[in-house]
Design a protein around this motif. Structure first.
Motif, PDB file in Angstrom:
ATOM      1  N   GLY A 186       0.819  -1.200   0.000  1.00 52.03           N
ATOM      2  CA  GLY A 186       0.000   0.000   0.000  1.00 52.03           C
ATOM      3  C   GLY A 186       0.854   1.251   0.000  1.00 52.03           C
ATOM      4  N   TRP A 187       0.244   2.328  -0.487  1.00 50.78           N
ATOM      5  CA  TRP A 187       0.837   3.658  -0.390  1.00 50.78           C
ATOM      6  C   TRP A 187      -0.077   4.514   0.482  1.00 50.78           C
ATOM      7  N   PHE A 188       0.544   5.290   1.331  1.00 48.77           N
ATOM      8  CA  PHE A 188      -0.168   6.178   2.242  1.00 48.77           C
ATOM      9  C   PHE A 188       0.511   7.542   2.221  1.00 48.77           C
ATOM     10  N   ARG A 189      -0.174   8.551   2.706  1.00 49.66           N
ATOM     11  CA  ARG A 189       0.446   9.862   2.782  1.00 49.66           C
ATOM     12  C   ARG A 189       0.028  10.565   4.057  1.00 49.66           C
ATOM     13  N   GLN A 190       0.881  11.487   4.489  1.00 55.32           N
ATOM     14  CA  GLN A 190       0.640  12.193   5.741  1.00 55.32           C
ATOM     15  C   GLN A 190       1.118  13.628   5.627  1.00 55.32           C
ATOM     16  N   THR A 191       0.290  14.536   6.116  1.00 58.20           N
ATOM     17  CA  THR A 191       0.656  15.941   6.213  1.00 58.20           C
ATOM     18  C   THR A 191       0.718  16.317   7.685  1.00 58.20           C
ATOM     19  N   PRO A 192       1.442  17.382   8.015  1.00 57.84           N
ATOM     20  CA  PRO A 192       1.612  17.761   9.426  1.00 57.84           C
ATOM     21  C   PRO A 192       0.278  17.931  10.151  1.00 57.84           C
ATOM     22  N   GLY A 193       0.178  17.322  11.315  1.00 53.77           N
ATOM     23  CA  GLY A 193      -1.010  17.450  12.138  1.00 53.77           C
ATOM     24  C   GLY A 193      -2.153  16.541  11.756  1.00 53.77           C
ATOM     25  N   LYS A 194      -1.946  15.736  10.724  1.00 52.92           N
ATOM     26  CA  LYS A 194      -3.011  14.826  10.293  1.00 52.92           C
ATOM     27  C   LYS A 194      -2.548  13.382  10.377  1.00 52.92           C
ATOM     28  N   GLU A 195      -3.515  12.485  10.435  1.00 47.56           N
ATOM     29  CA  GLU A 195      -3.193  11.068  10.462  1.00 47.56           C
ATOM     30  C   GLU A 195      -2.761  10.593   9.073  1.00 47.56           C
ATOM     31  N   ARG A 196      -2.028   9.504   9.083  1.00 43.82           N
ATOM     32  CA  ARG A 196      -1.621   8.892   7.829  1.00 43.82           C
ATOM     33  C   ARG A 196      -2.859   8.389   7.093  1.00 43.82           C
ATOM     34  N   ALA A 197      -2.945   8.684   5.812  1.00 44.34           N
ATOM     35  CA  ALA A 197      -4.145   8.371   5.043  1.00 44.34           C
ATOM     36  C   ALA A 197      -3.835   7.425   3.894  1.00 44.34           C
TER      37      ALA A 197
END
Length: 122
Positions: free
Chosen positions: A35-46
């Motif tokens: 899988g590939w996931f992404r994360q931005t500051p202050g947010k959960e990994r999506a």
């Protein structure tokens, strides 16, 4: 356990493309869904995209459908994420992950890479 190393991130203008790669080592790559996931500051990994062991089943979050493509080469122990028509909201740290079962959420994944930064400018 499998070790994962992402590459291919960088800075790109909106509308551009990038291809992320995730190289695996350790146990048999073809026995894992990826899988590939992404994360931005202050947010959960999506969740972004997932692919089953044989590459015959793929899933995507709605926001990337038609723009991103996940694929794998079991002979090269590598999973890819081709990202086209990139938007500023795609800016994030992108992670690949491995699981014994095909999942489309992060809770099912046991092994993770260190991440690669993707930045999309206007």
């Amino acid at each position: 356990q499998v070790q994962l190393v992402e590459s291919g991130g960088g800075l790109v203008q909106a509308g551009g493309s990038l291809r992320l790669s995730c190289a695996a080592s350790g146990r048999t790559f073809s026995s894992y869904a990826m899988g590939w996931f992404r994360q931005t500051p202050g947010k959960e990994r999506a969740f972004v995209a997932a692919i089953n062991r044989g590459g015959t089943t793929k899933g995507y979050v709605d926001s990337v459908k038609g723009r991103f493509t996940i694929s794998r080469d079991n002979a090269k122990n590598t999973v890819y994420l081709q990202m086209n028509s990139l938007k500023p909201e795609d800016t994030a740290v992108y992670y690949c992950a491995a699981s014994g079962v095909y999942y489309t959420d992060s809770s099912g994944y046991d092994d993770w890479g260190q991440g690669t930064q993707v930045t999309v400018s206007l």
